[in-house]
Design an enzyme around this catalytic site. Structure first.
Site, mmCIF file in Angstrom:
data_model
loop_
_atom_site.group_PDB
_atom_site.id
_atom_site.type_symbol
_atom_site.label_atom_id
_atom_site.label_comp_id
_atom_site.label_asym_id
_atom_site.label_seq_id
_atom_site.Cartn_x
_atom_site.Cartn_y
_atom_site.Cartn_z
ATOM 1 N N SER A 100 4.500 2.514 -1.558
ATOM 2 C CA SER A 100 3.881 2.605 -0.245
ATOM 3 C C SER A 100 4.476 3.772 0.552
ATOM 4 C CB SER A 100 4.027 1.264 0.480
ATOM 5 O OG SER A 100 3.206 1.203 1.615
ATOM 6 N N ASN A 124 1.171 2.254 -5.172
ATOM 7 C CA ASN A 124 0.420 1.823 -3.991
ATOM 8 C C ASN A 124 0.527 2.850 -2.870
ATOM 9 O OD1 ASN A 124 1.692 -0.756 -5.430
ATOM 10 N ND2 ASN A 124 -0.348 -1.279 -4.670
ATOM 11 N N HIS A 245 -1.208 -5.083 -2.865
ATOM 12 C CA HIS A 245 -0.273 -4.020 -2.481
ATOM 13 C C HIS A 245 1.131 -4.215 -3.054
ATOM 14 C CE1 HIS A 245 0.739 -0.545 -0.074
ATOM 15 N NE2 HIS A 245 1.784 -1.186 0.458
#
Length: 276
Positions: A100, A124, A245
């Site tokens: 992320s 992700n 996620h």
């Protein structure tokens, strides 16, 4: 796992999990988590990969035990911080995997500091958000800056409410409640404005690049993943079906295997040697 404090060249400190003796033959691997979490978010991968690599998992600035960056820090500031972390490790060039926000930092490292990076893996990651997605994430960043935070909202984006996700969801919920709100808000603002900072740099990232997401991730979509991988000269896309996620926690074995394959990819010099 051994936790330690790493002192950086600017006098700041970074919280770090280090696994594996310093004389281990395997290459060093640096793991960078996403906003709101901490180095322990990589626990399944740390445990599995320490058998073959010297593994470092670092707390992002303002998270865990790492000191925050100055107010107004942008994604390149977080990338510069990560470069200082690598230099402080004194382990030479590293393999870096980020999730992320950590994936955006890892991308920036591969783009701005290629001499420090052997291979890059982004899990992700966001890439060129749509105007609607950008407006939504910007609104969340502004709300956090004003002190408004609903932990259930990210959990609902990151996990299903089914029994399979119950344990990792509960663990991540605890981490979100532990994180320093100011550190979270600062990193989230950089994350909200960071999806296109390095978007034009992928074609110049020549090291082996793994780009991975879950097919149910509404923000780090399979389309983004495939585009980044297709643009990178040595990119490979992996989309894990049935996950969102936090795929490294909900599908740890599949993510770890993808990382093992990536870590086994020959470097450019090795590839050239095979052709000679």
């Amino acid at each position: 796992m051994m936790s330690k404090t790493l002192r950086l060249s600017d006098g700041q400190t970074a919280g770090l999990i280090e696994v594996g003796p310093k004389d281990r033959a395997g290459e060093p691997l640096l793991l960078i988590h996403g906003v709101g979490l901490n180095a322990r978010a990589w626990a399944p991968q740390i445990a599995a990969l320490a058998a073959t690599h010297r593994v470092f998992a670092v707390d992002m600035p303002g998270h865990g035990t790492s000191t925050p960056l100055p107010p107004g820090a942008t994604l390149p500031d977080y990338v510069s911080w990560a470069a200082r972390v690598i230099l402080a490790l004194n382990a030479g060039a590293v393999n870096v995997a980020g999730h992320s926000m950590g994936a955006l930092i890892a991308t920036g490292l591969a783009a701005d500091y290629p001499e420090l990076i052997r291979r890059v893996a982004v899990l992700n990651a966001v890439h060129r958000r749509t105007p609607e997605a950008r407006a939504a994430v910007t609104a969340r960043a502004e709300a956090m800056a004003q002190g408004t935070f609903d932990a259930e909202a990210p959990l609902d984006r990151w996990f299903t409410r089914g029994p399979a996700d119950a344990t990792p969801r509960a663990q991540v919920a605890r981490w979100l409640h532990e994180v320093d709100p100011a550190g979270y808000a600062a990193a989230y603002r950089a994350f909200a404005t960071g999806d296109d900072v390095y978007a034009d740099r992928w074609e110049a990232i020549t090291c082996p690049a793994l780009v991975l997401t879950g097919d149910g991730d509404p923000n780090s979509t399979p389309e983004m993943t495939r585009l980044m991988a297709a643009t990178a000269p040595r990119g490979r896309a992996v989309v894990i079906e049935g996950h969102r996620h936090m795929v490294n926690l909900t599908a740890p074995d599949r993510v770890t295997q993808a990382l093992r394959d990536w870590l086994g990819t020959p470097l450019m010099a090795e590839t050239e040697g095979l052709r000679a």
